[in-house]
Scaffold this motif. Sequence first.
Motif, PDB file in Angstrom:
ATOM      1  N   SER A  48       1.145  -1.050   0.104  1.00 55.93           N
ATOM      2  CA  SER A  48       0.155   0.096   0.240  1.00 55.93           C
ATOM      3  C   SER A  48       0.733   1.156   0.157  1.00 55.93           C
ATOM      4  CB  SER A  48      -0.802  -0.051   0.912  1.00 55.93           C
ATOM      5  OG  SER A  48      -2.013  -0.843   0.908  1.00 55.93           O
ATOM      6  N   CYS A  49       2.033   1.049   0.483  1.00 58.58           N
ATOM      7  CA  CYS A  49       2.399   2.343   0.719  1.00 58.58           C
ATOM      8  C   CYS A  49       3.812   2.216   0.140  1.00 58.58           C
ATOM      9  CB  CYS A  49       3.033   2.618   2.434  1.00 58.58           C
ATOM     10  SG  CYS A  49       4.035   4.115   2.695  1.00 58.58           S
ATOM     11  N   GLY A  50       4.222   0.932  -0.130  1.00 57.43           N
ATOM     12  CA  GLY A  50       5.522   0.879  -0.948  1.00 57.43           C
ATOM     13  C   GLY A  50       7.060   1.132  -0.293  1.00 57.43           C
ATOM     14  N   CYS A  51       7.167   2.093   0.688  1.00 57.08           N
ATOM     15  CA  CYS A  51       8.092   2.565   1.263  1.00 57.08           C
ATOM     16  C   CYS A  51       9.130   1.540   1.661  1.00 57.08           C
ATOM     17  CB  CYS A  51       7.597   3.765   2.672  1.00 57.08           C
ATOM     18  SG  CYS A  51       7.498   1.998   4.294  1.00 57.08           S
ATOM     19  N   VAL A  52       8.755   0.348   1.150  1.00 61.55           N
ATOM     20  CA  VAL A  52      10.014  -1.028   1.512  1.00 61.55           C
ATOM     21  C   VAL A  52       9.677  -1.781   0.109  1.00 61.55           C
ATOM     22  CG1 VAL A  52      10.997  -0.855   3.717  1.00 61.55           C
ATOM     23  CG2 VAL A  52       8.676  -2.074   3.353  1.00 61.55           C
ATOM     24  N   GLU A  53      10.251  -2.200  -0.391  1.00 65.75           N
ATOM     25  CA  GLU A  53      10.551  -3.586  -1.070  1.00 65.75           C
ATOM     26  C   GLU A  53      10.842  -4.970  -0.850  1.00 65.75           C
ATOM     27  OE1 GLU A  53      12.263  -2.493  -4.810  1.00 65.75           O
ATOM     28  OE2 GLU A  53      10.862  -0.288  -4.828  1.00 65.75           O
ATOM     29  N   ILE A  54       9.805  -5.409  -0.971  1.00 66.58           N
ATOM     30  CA  ILE A  54      10.587  -7.268  -1.153  1.00 66.58           C
ATOM     31  C   ILE A  54      10.825  -7.831  -2.097  1.00 66.58           C
ATOM     32  CG2 ILE A  54       9.725  -9.313  -0.443  1.00 66.58           C
ATOM     33  CD1 ILE A  54       7.877  -8.854   1.691  1.00 66.58           C
ATOM     34  N   SER A  55      12.168  -8.101  -2.037  1.00 66.57           N
ATOM     35  CA  SER A  55      13.026  -8.807  -3.014  1.00 66.57           C
ATOM     36  C   SER A  55      13.500  -9.761  -2.697  1.00 66.57           C
ATOM     37  CB  SER A  55      14.159  -7.934  -4.210  1.00 66.57           C
ATOM     38  OG  SER A  55      14.094  -8.997  -5.162  1.00 66.57           O
ATOM     39  N   ALA A  56      12.963 -11.440  -3.131  1.00 66.83           N
ATOM     40  CA  ALA A  56      13.486 -12.423  -2.693  1.00 66.83           C
ATOM     41  C   ALA A  56      13.690 -13.781  -3.773  1.00 66.83           C
ATOM     42  CB  ALA A  56      12.334 -13.025  -1.881  1.00 66.83           C
ATOM     43  N   SER A  57      14.952 -13.831  -3.283  1.00 71.73           N
ATOM     44  CA  SER A  57      15.495 -15.079  -3.466  1.00 71.73           C
ATOM     45  C   SER A  57      16.280 -15.744  -2.818  1.00 71.73           C
ATOM     46  CB  SER A  57      16.496 -15.138  -4.949  1.00 71.73           C
ATOM     47  OG  SER A  57      17.439 -13.923  -4.263  1.00 71.73           O
ATOM     48  N   LYS A  58      16.648 -16.935  -3.963  1.00 68.55           N
ATOM     49  CA  LYS A  58      17.674 -18.631  -2.462  1.00 68.55           C
ATOM     50  C   LYS A  58      18.840 -17.524  -2.365  1.00 68.55           C
ATOM     51  CE  LYS A  58      20.177 -22.939  -3.139  1.00 68.55           C
ATOM     52  NZ  LYS A  58      19.864 -23.224  -4.286  1.00 68.55           N
ATOM     53  N   GLN A  59      18.717 -17.547  -0.840  1.00 74.44           N
ATOM     54  CA  GLN A  59      19.817 -17.675  -0.357  1.00 74.44           C
ATOM     55  C   GLN A  59      21.040 -18.435  -0.786  1.00 74.44           C
ATOM     56  OE1 GLN A  59      20.147 -14.765   1.978  1.00 74.44           O
ATOM     57  NE2 GLN A  59      18.361 -15.244   3.368  1.00 74.44           N
ATOM     58  N   ARG A  60      22.209 -17.402  -1.418  1.00 77.76           N
ATOM     59  CA  ARG A  60      22.937 -18.509  -2.211  1.00 77.76           C
ATOM     60  C   ARG A  60      24.591 -18.235  -1.140  1.00 77.76           C
ATOM     61  NH1 ARG A  60      21.881 -19.361  -6.515  1.00 77.76           N
ATOM     62  NH2 ARG A  60      19.643 -18.738  -7.571  1.00 77.76           N
ATOM     63  N   VAL A  61      24.874 -18.883  -0.391  1.00 79.08           N
ATOM     64  CA  VAL A  61      26.169 -19.030   0.481  1.00 79.08           C
ATOM     65  C   VAL A  61      27.521 -19.354  -0.356  1.00 79.08           C
ATOM     66  CG1 VAL A  61      26.799 -19.538   2.382  1.00 79.08           C
ATOM     67  CG2 VAL A  61      24.213 -19.114   2.582  1.00 79.08           C
ATOM     68  N   PRO A  62      28.687 -18.901  -0.659  1.00 74.04           N
ATOM     69  CA  PRO A  62      30.244 -19.499  -1.119  1.00 74.04           C
ATOM     70  C   PRO A  62      30.616 -20.674  -0.434  1.00 74.04           C
ATOM     71  CG  PRO A  62      29.719 -16.931  -1.059  1.00 74.04           C
ATOM     72  CD  PRO A  62      28.828 -17.910  -0.435  1.00 74.04           C
ATOM     73  N   SER A  63      30.080 -21.619  -1.188  1.00 77.08           N
ATOM     74  CA  SER A  63      31.213 -23.433  -0.472  1.00 77.08           C
ATOM     75  C   SER A  63      32.554 -22.782   0.030  1.00 77.08           C
ATOM     76  CB  SER A  63      31.213 -23.986  -2.090  1.00 77.08           C
ATOM     77  OG  SER A  63      31.612 -23.386  -2.476  1.00 77.08           O
ATOM     78  N   SER A  64      32.963 -21.650  -0.337  1.00 76.06           N
ATOM     79  CA  SER A  64      34.862 -21.547   0.344  1.00 76.06           C
ATOM     80  C   SER A  64      34.787 -20.510   2.098  1.00 76.06           C
ATOM     81  CB  SER A  64      35.055 -20.428  -0.771  1.00 76.06           C
ATOM     82  OG  SER A  64      34.894 -19.595  -0.732  1.00 76.06           O
ATOM     83  N   LEU A  65      33.231 -20.578   2.195  1.00 77.88           N
ATOM     84  CA  LEU A  65      34.029 -20.773   3.441  1.00 77.88           C
ATOM     85  C   LEU A  65      34.016 -21.097   4.264  1.00 77.88           C
ATOM     86  CD1 LEU A  65      29.681 -18.695   4.069  1.00 77.88           C
ATOM     87  CD2 LEU A  65      32.361 -17.452   3.292  1.00 77.88           C
ATOM     88  N   THR A  66      35.729 -20.507   5.918  1.00 82.81           N
ATOM     89  CA  THR A  66      35.401 -21.698   6.876  1.00 82.81           C
ATOM     90  C   THR A  66      35.344 -21.370   8.293  1.00 82.81           C
ATOM     91  OG1 THR A  66      36.869 -19.680   6.735  1.00 82.81           O
ATOM     92  CG2 THR A  66      37.615 -20.518   5.561  1.00 82.81           C
TER      93      THR A  66
END
Length: 133
Positions: A48-66
């Motif tokens: 209704s207001c539009g002051c915030v937006e939701i843009s959702a997609s799959k969470q992507r986490v790099p496999s290289s995290l330690t």
Amino acid sequence: MVKDLLCDGFQETVGQFLIRHRSVLDVMSKMQEATARVNRAVTKSVTSCGCVEISASKQRVPSSLTSLSEVRDYMATHLSGQMCEHCREVLESEIGGALFYLTALCNIAGLDLHEVLLKEHTKLQTLGVFNLS
């Protein structure tokens, strides 16, 4: 340890003013309704207001995290923008209502809100990132 006067005071006030819906069934259904109103407030900020937006997609986490703690840096909230003053006030009010009924449930069940918060805080500190919240 000093007991939290804000939690205690809030719990006592809720106990004084919970008059009509004293049944645990009433409180549970009102708590669910209050939570739905929180969801609706966020939804209306977007649609209704539009002051915030939701843009959702799959969470992507790099496999290289330690380490698991690095994952937080890659997790998106999917919410962008800043809530306007009106939407912020509405959301705060709805969250307040949800807190009221959560506290009412604590009263009916004989739970101390401060103790519940303290135990949850301790658990979070103990488990750290392994809590996976």
